[in-house]
Write a protein that holds these residues in place. Structure first.
Motif, PDB file in Angstrom:
ATOM      1  N   ASP A   1       0.806  -1.221   0.000  1.00 48.11           N
ATOM      2  CA  ASP A   1       0.000   0.000   0.000  1.00 48.11           C
ATOM      3  C   ASP A   1       0.843   1.277   0.000  1.00 48.11           C
ATOM      4  O   ASP A   1       0.290   2.386   0.007  1.00 48.11           O
ATOM      5  CB  ASP A   1      -0.924   0.021   1.218  1.00 48.11           C
ATOM      6  CG  ASP A   1      -1.978  -1.063   1.153  1.00 48.11           C
ATOM      7  OD1 ASP A   1      -2.399  -1.417   0.029  1.00 48.11           O
ATOM      8  OD2 ASP A   1      -2.377  -1.561   2.217  1.00 48.11           O
ATOM      9  N   LEU A   2       2.178   1.126   0.026  1.00 56.76           N
ATOM     10  CA  LEU A   2       3.103   2.261   0.044  1.00 56.76           C
ATOM     11  C   LEU A   2       2.794   3.214   1.209  1.00 56.76           C
ATOM     12  O   LEU A   2       2.550   4.413   1.019  1.00 56.76           O
ATOM     13  CB  LEU A   2       3.071   3.012  -1.288  1.00 56.76           C
ATOM     14  CG  LEU A   2       3.493   2.238  -2.540  1.00 56.76           C
ATOM     15  CD1 LEU A   2       3.534   3.159  -3.750  1.00 56.76           C
ATOM     16  CD2 LEU A   2       4.834   1.559  -2.346  1.00 56.76           C
ATOM     17  N   ILE A   3       2.819   2.677   2.418  1.00 56.46           N
ATOM     18  CA  ILE A   3       2.577   3.458   3.630  1.00 56.46           C
ATOM     19  C   ILE A   3       3.758   3.296   4.575  1.00 56.46           C
ATOM     20  O   ILE A   3       4.184   2.182   4.867  1.00 56.46           O
ATOM     21  CB  ILE A   3       1.288   3.006   4.348  1.00 56.46           C
ATOM     22  CG1 ILE A   3       0.076   3.151   3.427  1.00 56.46           C
ATOM     23  CG2 ILE A   3       1.073   3.839   5.621  1.00 56.46           C
ATOM     24  CD1 ILE A   3      -1.209   2.612   4.034  1.00 56.46           C
ATOM     25  N   VAL A   4       4.293   4.423   5.041  1.00 52.10           N
ATOM     26  CA  VAL A   4       5.337   4.432   6.062  1.00 52.10           C
ATOM     27  C   VAL A   4       4.673   4.801   7.377  1.00 52.10           C
ATOM     28  O   VAL A   4       4.033   5.851   7.484  1.00 52.10           O
ATOM     29  CB  VAL A   4       6.446   5.442   5.735  1.00 52.10           C
ATOM     30  CG1 VAL A   4       7.577   5.341   6.760  1.00 52.10           C
ATOM     31  CG2 VAL A   4       6.982   5.229   4.325  1.00 52.10           C
TER      32      VAL A   4
ATOM     33  N   SER B   1       2.265   8.625  13.436  1.00 54.40           N
ATOM     34  CA  SER B   1       2.264   9.390  12.186  1.00 54.40           C
ATOM     35  C   SER B   1       2.457   8.464  10.985  1.00 54.40           C
ATOM     36  O   SER B   1       3.048   7.383  11.107  1.00 54.40           O
ATOM     37  CB  SER B   1       3.377  10.440  12.207  1.00 54.40           C
ATOM     38  OG  SER B   1       3.150  11.402  13.211  1.00 54.40           O
ATOM     39  N   THR B   2       1.973   8.900   9.830  1.00 55.03           N
ATOM     40  CA  THR B   2       2.086   8.096   8.617  1.00 55.03           C
ATOM     41  C   THR B   2       2.433   8.975   7.417  1.00 55.03           C
ATOM     42  O   THR B   2       2.090  10.160   7.382  1.00 55.03           O
ATOM     43  CB  THR B   2       0.780   7.353   8.288  1.00 55.03           C
ATOM     44  OG1 THR B   2      -0.270   8.319   8.054  1.00 55.03           O
ATOM     45  CG2 THR B   2       0.380   6.413   9.411  1.00 55.03           C
ATOM     46  N   ILE B   3       3.121   8.372   6.459  1.00 58.00           N
ATOM     47  CA  ILE B   3       3.322   8.966   5.139  1.00 58.00           C
ATOM     48  C   ILE B   3       2.735   7.980   4.141  1.00 58.00           C
ATOM     49  O   ILE B   3       3.192   6.841   4.045  1.00 58.00           O
ATOM     50  CB  ILE B   3       4.798   9.221   4.826  1.00 58.00           C
ATOM     51  CG1 ILE B   3       5.424  10.146   5.871  1.00 58.00           C
ATOM     52  CG2 ILE B   3       4.951   9.834   3.434  1.00 58.00           C
ATOM     53  CD1 ILE B   3       6.935  10.324   5.703  1.00 58.00           C
ATOM     54  N   GLN B   4       1.705   8.401   3.409  1.00 59.25           N
ATOM     55  CA  GLN B   4       1.041   7.522   2.453  1.00 59.25           C
ATOM     56  C   GLN B   4       1.243   8.065   1.039  1.00 59.25           C
ATOM     57  O   GLN B   4       1.047   9.258   0.794  1.00 59.25           O
ATOM     58  CB  GLN B   4      -0.453   7.429   2.752  1.00 59.25           C
ATOM     59  CG  GLN B   4      -0.763   6.929   4.153  1.00 59.25           C
ATOM     60  CD  GLN B   4      -2.251   6.793   4.404  1.00 59.25           C
ATOM     61  OE1 GLN B   4      -2.950   6.119   3.659  1.00 59.25           O
ATOM     62  NE2 GLN B   4      -2.744   7.437   5.444  1.00 59.25           N
ATOM     63  N   PHE B   5       1.617   7.184   0.118  1.00 57.99           N
ATOM     64  CA  PHE B   5       1.896   7.584  -1.258  1.00 57.99           C
ATOM     65  C   PHE B   5       0.701   7.304  -2.163  1.00 57.99           C
ATOM     66  O   PHE B   5       0.053   6.258  -2.053  1.00 57.99           O
ATOM     67  CB  PHE B   5       3.121   6.840  -1.784  1.00 57.99           C
ATOM     68  CG  PHE B   5       4.415   7.310  -1.171  1.00 57.99           C
ATOM     69  CD1 PHE B   5       5.159   8.307  -1.776  1.00 57.99           C
ATOM     70  CD2 PHE B   5       4.863   6.784   0.027  1.00 57.99           C
ATOM     71  CE1 PHE B   5       6.337   8.758  -1.210  1.00 57.99           C
ATOM     72  CE2 PHE B   5       6.042   7.228   0.606  1.00 57.99           C
ATOM     73  CZ  PHE B   5       6.779   8.216  -0.015  1.00 57.99           C
ATOM     74  N   PHE B   6       0.455   8.254  -3.059  1.00 60.36           N
ATOM     75  CA  PHE B   6      -0.667   8.123  -3.992  1.00 60.36           C
ATOM     76  C   PHE B   6      -0.238   8.556  -5.388  1.00 60.36           C
ATOM     77  O   PHE B   6       0.410   9.596  -5.561  1.00 60.36           O
ATOM     78  CB  PHE B   6      -1.847   8.995  -3.551  1.00 60.36           C
ATOM     79  CG  PHE B   6      -2.452   8.586  -2.238  1.00 60.36           C
ATOM     80  CD1 PHE B   6      -3.490   7.672  -2.185  1.00 60.36           C
ATOM     81  CD2 PHE B   6      -1.965   9.115  -1.058  1.00 60.36           C
ATOM     82  CE1 PHE B   6      -4.043   7.297  -0.975  1.00 60.36           C
ATOM     83  CE2 PHE B   6      -2.505   8.754   0.162  1.00 60.36           C
ATOM     84  CZ  PHE B   6      -3.548   7.832   0.205  1.00 60.36           C
ATOM     85  N   THR B   7      -0.616   7.762  -6.368  1.00 60.72           N
ATOM     86  CA  THR B   7      -0.464   8.171  -7.749  1.00 60.72           C
ATOM     87  C   THR B   7      -1.655   9.045  -8.119  1.00 60.72           C
ATOM     88  O   THR B   7      -2.758   8.859  -7.597  1.00 60.72           O
ATOM     89  CB  THR B   7      -0.400   6.959  -8.690  1.00 60.72           C
ATOM     90  OG1 THR B   7      -0.465   7.425 -10.048  1.00 60.72           O
ATOM     91  CG2 THR B   7      -1.566   6.016  -8.470  1.00 60.72           C
TER      92      THR B   7
END
Length: 261
Positions: free
Chosen positions: A92-95, A101-107
């Motif tokens: 899911d490309l989530i740190v 806290s989270t960093i989520q990547f989206f195209t």
């Protein structure tokens, strides 16, 4: 928490990092530059600092394509591989950080972002993202955060948006760079040479070989009238077809979901 990544930053990058700190009243940090100046590097560090220094702080990291998102996600894995308080969800490309806290990547190739709410967002290569993706989908995800009041009753000190790109067509990103009516915004524009990553001689060598309009866009960070502009290459027409006059244009047509006009 302050994490020393041992990365040497240019003066321009340091300024962007300072603007992106929470609590300074700035909501939009807009960066328009030439290529290869470390835009994505500073965006990566900004998002990491937001996540480490705040509890339960959710960050959306938006890029035009999945391939770009995956590359930056892998960069985070390398940067934080020795840290036992960071987890990586590769599918899911989530740190995720131990502080919540989270960093989520989206195209930005589709609209699967509508249901999310973020405290802050990073939009990298914004000029290659369609207008409605920003206005109707990404920006609303930070509306609640931008509206929150701090301990003094002032809004705008929790939410942030870092928007970076090499300029191209005059789309919504151009509006953000040039519109002086947008509140709580700072803008920086600088060339590839000013960025300090590529040498002066190297960039000047490129300038001699490519069209002036293309150089102005890609290396001086200037907006052009159209993202699909045509460029006149002197001598090409005469060599290929002496009887022809005018310009040469090329077009890339997709096999599906193609909106070419």
């Amino acid at each position: 928490m302050v994490l020393n990544m041992n990365i040497k930053l240019s003066d321009k990058q340091k300024q962007i990092l300072e603007w992106c700190k929470l609590g300074n009243g700035i909501q939009y940090v807009v960066v328009a530059t030439g290529r290869q100046v470390g835009k994505t590097t500073i965006a990566t560090l900004v998002a990491l600092e937001w996540a480490l220094q705040n509890v339960d702080y959710d960050i959306g990291f938006f890029m035009p394509t999945y391939k770009q998102c995956k590359k930056v996600f892998k960069d985070y894995m390398k940067m934080c591989k020795e840290l036992n308080f960071v987890k990586f969800n590769k599918s899911d490309l989530i740190v995720t950080f131990k502080n919540g806290s989270t960093i989520q990547f989206f195209t930005c190739e589709n609209e699967n972002i509508r249901t999310f709410t973020f405290d802050a967002v990073v939009v990298d290569e914004a000029c290659f993202i369609k207008d409605y993706i920003w206005t109707a989908i990404i920006e609303p995800t930070i509306g609640a955060s931008f509206s929150k009041l701090d301990e003094h009753g002032n809004p705008g000190n929790r939410g942030k948006a870092l928007i970076t790109s090499t300029p191209k067509a005059k789309n919504w990103f151009h509006t953000f760079v040039t519109d002086d009516t947008i509140d709580r915004k700072v803008v920086t524009r600088f060339t590839t040479i000013e960025g300090g990553v590529l040498s002066y001689d190297y960039v000047m060598g490129i300038k001699k070989r490519i069209d002036k309009q293309l150089y102005a866009c890609e290396y001086d960070g200037e907006f052009i009238e159209s993202g699909t502009g045509m460029f006149a290459y002197k001598g090409l027409i005469n060599k290929v077809a002496p009887s022809m006059k005018g310009h040469v244009a090329g077009i890339d047509v997709g096999s599906r979901d193609d909106y070419t006009v």
